[in-house]
Design a protein around this motif. Structure first.
Motif, PDB file in Angstrom:
ATOM      1  N   ILE A  64      29.917  39.824  77.958  1.00  0.00           N
ATOM      2  CA  ILE A  64      29.911  38.777  78.983  1.00  0.00           C
ATOM      3  C   ILE A  64      29.789  37.385  78.370  1.00  0.00           C
ATOM      4  N   ASN A  65      29.480  37.314  77.080  1.00  0.00           N
ATOM      5  CA  ASN A  65      29.564  36.053  76.333  1.00  0.00           C
ATOM      6  C   ASN A  65      29.582  36.368  74.840  1.00  0.00           C
ATOM      7  N   LYS A  66      29.416  35.365  74.008  1.00  0.00           N
ATOM      8  CA  LYS A  66      29.602  35.554  72.563  1.00  0.00           C
ATOM      9  C   LYS A  66      28.551  36.444  71.908  1.00  0.00           C
ATOM     10  N   ARG A  67      27.459  36.717  72.627  1.00  0.00           N
ATOM     11  CA  ARG A  67      26.396  37.511  72.012  1.00  0.00           C
ATOM     12  C   ARG A  67      25.937  38.697  72.861  1.00  0.00           C
ATOM     13  N   ILE A 101      29.044  45.715  65.014  1.00  0.00           N
ATOM     14  CA  ILE A 101      28.107  44.589  65.015  1.00  0.00           C
ATOM     15  C   ILE A 101      26.720  45.134  65.310  1.00  0.00           C
ATOM     16  N   GLU A 102      25.757  44.756  64.507  1.00  0.00           N
ATOM     17  CA  GLU A 102      24.396  45.253  64.700  1.00  0.00           C
ATOM     18  C   GLU A 102      23.753  44.675  65.960  1.00  0.00           C
ATOM     19  N   VAL A 103      22.905  45.477  66.561  1.00  0.00           N
ATOM     20  CA  VAL A 103      22.167  45.056  67.751  1.00  0.00           C
ATOM     21  C   VAL A 103      20.864  44.374  67.318  1.00  0.00           C
ATOM     22  N   ALA A 104      20.596  43.196  67.877  1.00  0.00           N
ATOM     23  CA  ALA A 104      19.371  42.466  67.561  1.00  0.00           C
ATOM     24  C   ALA A 104      18.255  42.783  68.547  1.00  0.00           C
ATOM     25  N   ALA A 105      18.618  42.945  69.829  1.00  0.00           N
ATOM     26  CA  ALA A 105      17.605  43.165  70.863  1.00  0.00           C
ATOM     27  C   ALA A 105      18.256  43.741  72.109  1.00  0.00           C
ATOM     28  N   PHE A 134      21.980  42.531  72.914  1.00  0.00           N
ATOM     29  CA  PHE A 134      22.278  41.299  72.189  1.00  0.00           C
ATOM     30  C   PHE A 134      22.672  41.597  70.746  1.00  0.00           C
ATOM     31  N   ALA A 135      23.771  40.999  70.316  1.00  0.00           N
ATOM     32  CA  ALA A 135      24.235  41.154  68.944  1.00  0.00           C
ATOM     33  C   ALA A 135      23.407  40.281  68.005  1.00  0.00           C
ATOM     34  N   VAL A 136      23.332  40.689  66.745  1.00  0.00           N
ATOM     35  CA  VAL A 136      22.580  39.924  65.747  1.00  0.00           C
ATOM     36  C   VAL A 136      23.150  38.521  65.606  1.00  0.00           C
ATOM     37  N   ARG A 137      24.465  38.447  65.586  1.00  0.00           N
ATOM     38  CA  ARG A 137      25.134  37.147  65.460  1.00  0.00           C
ATOM     39  C   ARG A 137      26.043  36.905  66.660  1.00  0.00           C
ATOM     40  N   PRO A 138      26.197  35.656  67.087  1.00  0.00           N
ATOM     41  CA  PRO A 138      27.041  35.348  68.259  1.00  0.00           C
ATOM     42  C   PRO A 138      28.527  35.336  67.909  1.00  0.00           C
ATOM     43  N   VAL A 139      29.065  36.524  67.634  1.00  0.00           N
ATOM     44  CA  VAL A 139      30.451  36.613  67.147  1.00  0.00           C
ATOM     45  C   VAL A 139      31.350  37.466  68.041  1.00  0.00           C
ATOM     46  N   LEU A 140      30.846  37.936  69.189  1.00  0.00           N
ATOM     47  CA  LEU A 140      31.645  38.848  70.016  1.00  0.00           C
ATOM     48  C   LEU A 140      32.955  38.226  70.474  1.00  0.00           C
ATOM     49  N   ASN A 266      18.163  34.449  73.916  1.00  0.00           N
ATOM     50  CA  ASN A 266      18.884  33.678  72.897  1.00  0.00           C
ATOM     51  C   ASN A 266      17.966  32.674  72.209  1.00  0.00           C
ATOM     52  N   LEU A 267      17.045  32.059  72.971  1.00  0.00           N
ATOM     53  CA  LEU A 267      16.078  31.134  72.366  1.00  0.00           C
ATOM     54  C   LEU A 267      15.162  31.866  71.389  1.00  0.00           C
ATOM     55  N   LYS A 268      14.716  33.056  71.775  1.00  0.00           N
ATOM     56  CA  LYS A 268      13.854  33.847  70.899  1.00  0.00           C
ATOM     57  C   LYS A 268      14.586  34.258  69.626  1.00  0.00           C
ATOM     58  N   LEU A 269      15.829  34.705  69.777  1.00  0.00           N
ATOM     59  CA  LEU A 269      16.614  35.123  68.616  1.00  0.00           C
ATOM     60  C   LEU A 269      16.900  33.942  67.700  1.00  0.00           C
ATOM     61  N   HIS A 270      17.202  32.799  68.302  1.00  0.00           N
ATOM     62  CA  HIS A 270      17.472  31.590  67.515  1.00  0.00           C
ATOM     63  C   HIS A 270      16.239  31.204  66.700  1.00  0.00           C
TER      64      HIS A 270
END
Length: 308
Positions: A64-67, A101-105, A134-140, A266-270
Motif C-alpha cells: 500500500i506504500n513504499k514500506r 525483502i526482510e520484514v522489520a516489524a 513493514f519492510a526493513v527498507r522503504p523499497v517496495l 515508520n517514525l519508530k523504524l526511522h
C-alpha cells in the motif's frame, strides 16, 4: 446438399478451427495455465507473498506504500520474515527465492480476534482481522505500484460480484497466483464484525484453483481492493448447502487505523535505523582510533630497535 471433396474439407477445417477456439477459451479457466498465472501477476503487481524464516509461503498481502504490506491479522501470528515481490511463482526453501525483502516489524490491530472451534473448522468470532507488515527498507515501490483501495463499508457491498486473487498451491506442489469470483451473500454469523461474505460464483464451474489459496489476499471490486480474505478460498462450505464460501474483512472501517499505524511505526523504524547507524559510526571511529594507536605503537617499537 452435394457432398463434394471441397465441402467435406471445408467442414473439417471449420470444425477444427472451432475446436481450437473452444479449447483455448476453456484452457484459460484452469489454474495451471501459465498464461493465466502470468496475466494475474501483470494485472495485480501489488500482490506479494509473505514467507517464514525458511522462505516458505505463509500468506498473501498487498503493498500500500513504499514500506507497508496490508494483510490478514491471522497472517502475522507468528510474524513473517520475508516479503516476496514481483513474482507469479513461489519456489519454497531457503535461498530459492529472489526479490526477497526482510520484514522489520508487524502491527496487529489491538482489537484483533479470530476464534476457531477446536472440534471442527468453524470460525466462531472475527473482529479487526487486519494487520500491517513493514519492510526493513522503504523499497517496495521500486518493484511495483501500490494497490488502489476503495473506501467501502459492508453495507455498500451488497449484491456485488467480487474476486479474490492470491497465492496457492497446485497439485504439482508449485505455489502460483490464482483467482476465484464470489457473489456477496449475508454472513451466517453475526459475530463476524466488519465482514462481508461470498459464495463462489457458479460460472467458474471448471474451477479456477486446485488447492486452498489466498489467505490475506485482496478482494477486488472493479479493480479496487475493498477487503482482505480472512480464510483461504476453498476452506469453508456454506452452512445451509454445499457451495464453497468465504469471509472477507472490509478495509473501509480501518483506513484511519492504517494511516495512524503507518505514521507511528515508520517514525519508530526511522529512529531505530538512525540509532543503529549512529552506533555503527561510533564503532567505526573507535576501530580507527585503535588502528592509529596500534600503528603508533608499532612505529615506536621499530624506532627503538633502530636506535638500539
Amino acid at each position: 446438399m452435394i457432398f463434394t471433396w471441397q465441402n467435406i474439407m471445408r467442414t473439417i477445417f471449420l470444425v477444427s478451427i472451432g475446436s481450437i477456439t473452444v479449447g483455448d477459451q476453456l484452457s484459460t479457466l484452469f489454474p495451471n495455465n501459465w498464461k493465466v498465472i502470468e496475466s494475474l501477476a501483470e494485472e495485480h503487481p501489488y500482490i506479494v507473498a509473505l514467507l517464514n524464516a525458511n522462505q516458505q509461503y505463509v500468506c498473501t498481502g498487498i503493498t500500500i506504500n513504499k514500506r507497508t504490506v496490508l494483510t490478514s491479522g491471522h497472517c502475522v501470528d507468528p510474524p513473517p520474515h520475508f516479503i516476496a515481490v514481483a513474482t507469479a511463482v513461489i519456489i519454497g526453501g531457503e535461498g530459492a527465492m529472489r526479490n526477497l525483502i526482510e520484514v522489520a516489524a508487524t502491527v496487529l490491530h489491538n482489537e484483533y480476534t479470530f476464534d476457531v472451534k477446536q472440534t471442527e473448522p468453524n470460525i466462531t468470532r472475527v473482529h479487526s482481522n487486519i494487520a500491517l507488515v513493514f519492510a526493513v527498507r522503504p523499497v517496495l515501490m521500486h518493484f511495483m505500484t501500490p494497490a488502489e483501495i476503495a473506501n467501502h463499508y459492508a453495507t455498500e457491498l451488497r449484491d456485488t460480484r467480487m474476486t479474490v486473487v492470491g497465492y496457492g498451491e497446485l497439485y504439482t506442489g508449485t505455489i502460483v497466483l490464482q483467482r476465484q469470483a464470489y457473489n456477496q451473500t449475508p454472513c451466517s454469523n453475526p459475530k463476524w464484525y466488519y465482514c462481508v461474505c461470498g459464495l463462489e460464483d457458479s460460472v467458474d464451474i471448471l474451477g479456477t484453483y486446485e488447492k486452498e489459496f489466498g489467505e490475506g489476499a485482496p478482494v477486488l471490486l472493479d479493480k479496487k481492493v475493498v477487503a482482505i480474505a480472512a480464510t483461504p478460498s476453498g476452506s469453508m462450505i456454506e452452512p445451509k448447502g454445499d457451495v464453497k464460501y468465504n469471509i472477507f474483512t472490509v478495509i473501509g472501517p480501518y483506513l484511519s487505523w492504517i494511516d495512524k499505524s503507518q505514521t507511528v511505526t515508520n517514525l519508530k523504524l526511522h529512529a531505530l535505523i538512525n540509532s543503529s547507524d549512529t552506533h555503527k559510526e561510533v564503532l567505526i571511529k573507535y576501530i580507527l582510533i585503535l588502528l592509529v594507536i596500534t600503528i603508533l605503537i608499532n612505529t615506536d617499537d621499530n624506532l627503538c630497535k633502530i636506535n638500539n
